[in-house]
Design an enzyme around this catalytic site. Structure first.
Site, PDB file in Angstrom:
ATOM      1  N   TYR A 175     -12.862   2.455  -0.448  1.00  0.00           N
ATOM      2  CA  TYR A 175     -12.564   2.769   0.952  1.00  0.00           C
ATOM      3  C   TYR A 175     -11.064   2.823   1.131  1.00  0.00           C
ATOM      4  CZ  TYR A 175     -12.385   2.379   6.045  1.00  0.00           C
ATOM      5  OH  TYR A 175     -12.138   2.605   7.371  1.00  0.00           O
TER       6      TYR A 175
ATOM      7  N   ASP B 247      -4.060   2.086  -3.849  1.00  0.00           N
ATOM      8  CA  ASP B 247      -4.308   1.559  -2.510  1.00  0.00           C
ATOM      9  C   ASP B 247      -4.314   0.040  -2.623  1.00  0.00           C
ATOM     10  OD1 ASP B 247      -5.265   0.652  -0.101  1.00  0.00           O
ATOM     11  OD2 ASP B 247      -6.855   2.153   0.068  1.00  0.00           O
TER      12      ASP B 247
ATOM     13  N   LYS C 265      -2.369  -5.244   5.754  1.00  0.00           N
ATOM     14  CA  LYS C 265      -2.845  -6.617   5.799  1.00  0.00           C
ATOM     15  C   LYS C 265      -1.711  -7.636   5.623  1.00  0.00           C
ATOM     16  CE  LYS C 265      -7.493  -5.209   4.406  1.00  0.00           C
ATOM     17  NZ  LYS C 265      -8.133  -5.247   5.715  1.00  0.00           N
TER      18      LYS C 265
END
Length: 431
Positions: A144, A237, A265
């Protein structure tokens, strides 16, 4: 009986917010029931609207490496807010945060801040296409990379097969540019890169959205070689792994340097931040230095920059925190091995540093087909059993668990005790 405030709030939310939540998995759609509405958090603990406390292993889906409401982060945000929340102009704080990222992440020479991981990945993709003059993009099944159109695609297995959109609203034209390979499968990747039309390979160097799935030995190194041989850019990623599995992320831990990296994050210390960065020649394609347009009113805003600076400064000054996290993870490794050996339950435990997942299957779990082989109803019983024990896990079998600096050995003991009791009800007293 006093009505549950969680139920009341969920009813109110569904009247004004699609599905009652602002991100889908929060609705407990896979497991059923009413999600707890969180009112406060401190350290490793959450408290919901009904006053119930939970030991948290979601960590806001990864940002809370230092634990909730860490004093260094809270102090920095309060101090910044008192001077103004946003200026729409450059600040010294964002320069400081950029310098920290460049110092800590091996492959990043320049970095641009955005407001989310999705913004970071869609921007990195745009840079890769501009740099290579190619339109194709390769991702991995179960990986994702945010909800930009190009990433919401499940492609066919053959190199010439067009992608099929996974979400309404994604056009066939967009889907056609996305190819999907099997994670940890270099042969599948090689076949999809053979025609020279792919601008970049997007990969989570440690998969975290099919549960925690480590890279197989040689997989990341092989990707680097394949990309070099085909003129394809390699994009890591690291929205999830950045600063979590090592101070410099997965690229430091595994010794493989991508061309571009996306972050989120932890880089924001718990506030909304994303970033993309890489080699100077690639990043100087971004406006206003170059022709690739990217902009954001709140990018690099004072509050997010302050929180990110405080978090990264603490990490840089306390490298021993990774030793602490590894020790906690080792305690779980041993405890789950004991539970599996004692009871014979079909369990697979994957862990990389402070990221982990427990799969309710024999395993091994190395890719999307093996990660998705578990029984949904079994996970539902497991999740609600753990929630009843006061253990807050992601309401999906395809999300990683996260440890934080605020967790302790006694917290691991509590988790293992809850696991053993819950698994007994899920599988029966013996397998």
């Amino acid at each position: 009986m006093t009505p549950s405030r969680n139920h009341t709030l969920f009813d109110q939310a569904r009247a004004v917010i699609p599905g009652g939540v602002n991100s889908p998995v929060r609705a407990f759609g896979k497991v059923g029931g009413t999600p707890p509405f969180i009112e406060s958090a401190s350290g490793a603990t959450l408290r919901d609207a009904d006053g119930r406390e939970y030991l948290d292993f979601v960590g806001s889906w990864g940002p809370m490496l230092l634990g909730h409401a860490h004093p260094a982060v809270i102090g920095a945000v309060v101090e910044a807010a008192q001077r103004g929340t946003s200026f729409g102009a450059p600040t010294e704080r964002e320069v400081g945060l950029a310098r920290r990222v460049v110092e800590m992440v091996p492959s990043i020479e320049k970095v641009r801040f955005v407001n989310s991981g999705t913004e970071a990945t869609m921007s990195a993709l745009r840079v890769a296409r501009a740099a290579t003059g190619r339109s194709g993009m390769l991702k991995y099944r179960g990986g994702y990379h945010g909800h930009a159109d190009a990433f919401l695609v499940e492609a066919g297995s053959g190199a010439a097969t067009l992608g099929v959109p996974d979400s309404p609203g994604v056009t066939p034209g967009t889907a056609a540019d996305t190819r999907t390979a099997e994670y940890n499968d270099l042969d599948d990747t090689r076949r999809l890169l053979d025609d020279g039309r792919v601008a970049c390979v997007f990969v989570e160097p440690v998969a975290g959205n099919m549960g925690c799935v480590p890279p197989a030995p040689g997989f990341l190194e092989g990707l680097r070689e394949l990309c070099d041989a085909t003129g394809t850019l390699l994009v890591f990623d690291e929205v999830m792994t950045g600063f979590r599995v090592a101070p410099g992320g997965a690229q430091e831990r595994f010794g493989v340097r991508p061309d571009l990296t996306t972050l989120g994050k932890i880089v924001g210390g718990g506030l909304p931040v994303g970033a993309f960065g890489g080699r100077t020649d690639l990043m100087d394609l971004v406006a206003p230095a170059g022709p690739v347009y990217q902009a954001g009113t709140l990018s690099g805003n004072p509050l997010a920059s302050a929180a990110g600076n405080a978090a990264l400064a603490f990490i840089a000054e306390h490298p021993e925190l990774y030793t602490h996290l590894e020790a906690l993870g080792g305690q779980l490794d041993d405890g789950i091995a004991r539970i599996r050996g004692t009871h014979g339950y079909p369990l697979t435990w994957n862990r990389v540093g402070s990221m982990a997942s427990l799969f309710l299957t024999e395993g091994p779990v190395t890719d999307w087909p093996s990660a998705s082989a578990g029984e949904a109803e079994r996970f539902t019983r497991f999740f609600h059993g753990m929630l009843a024990e006061g253990i807050y896990l992601a309401p999906s079998p395809y999300e990683a668990w996260f440890l934080s600096l605020a967790h302790t050995e006694s917290h691991m003991d509590r988790l293992l005790t809850a696991l053993e009791r819950t698994l007994a009800t899920v599988f029966g007293a013996s397998a």
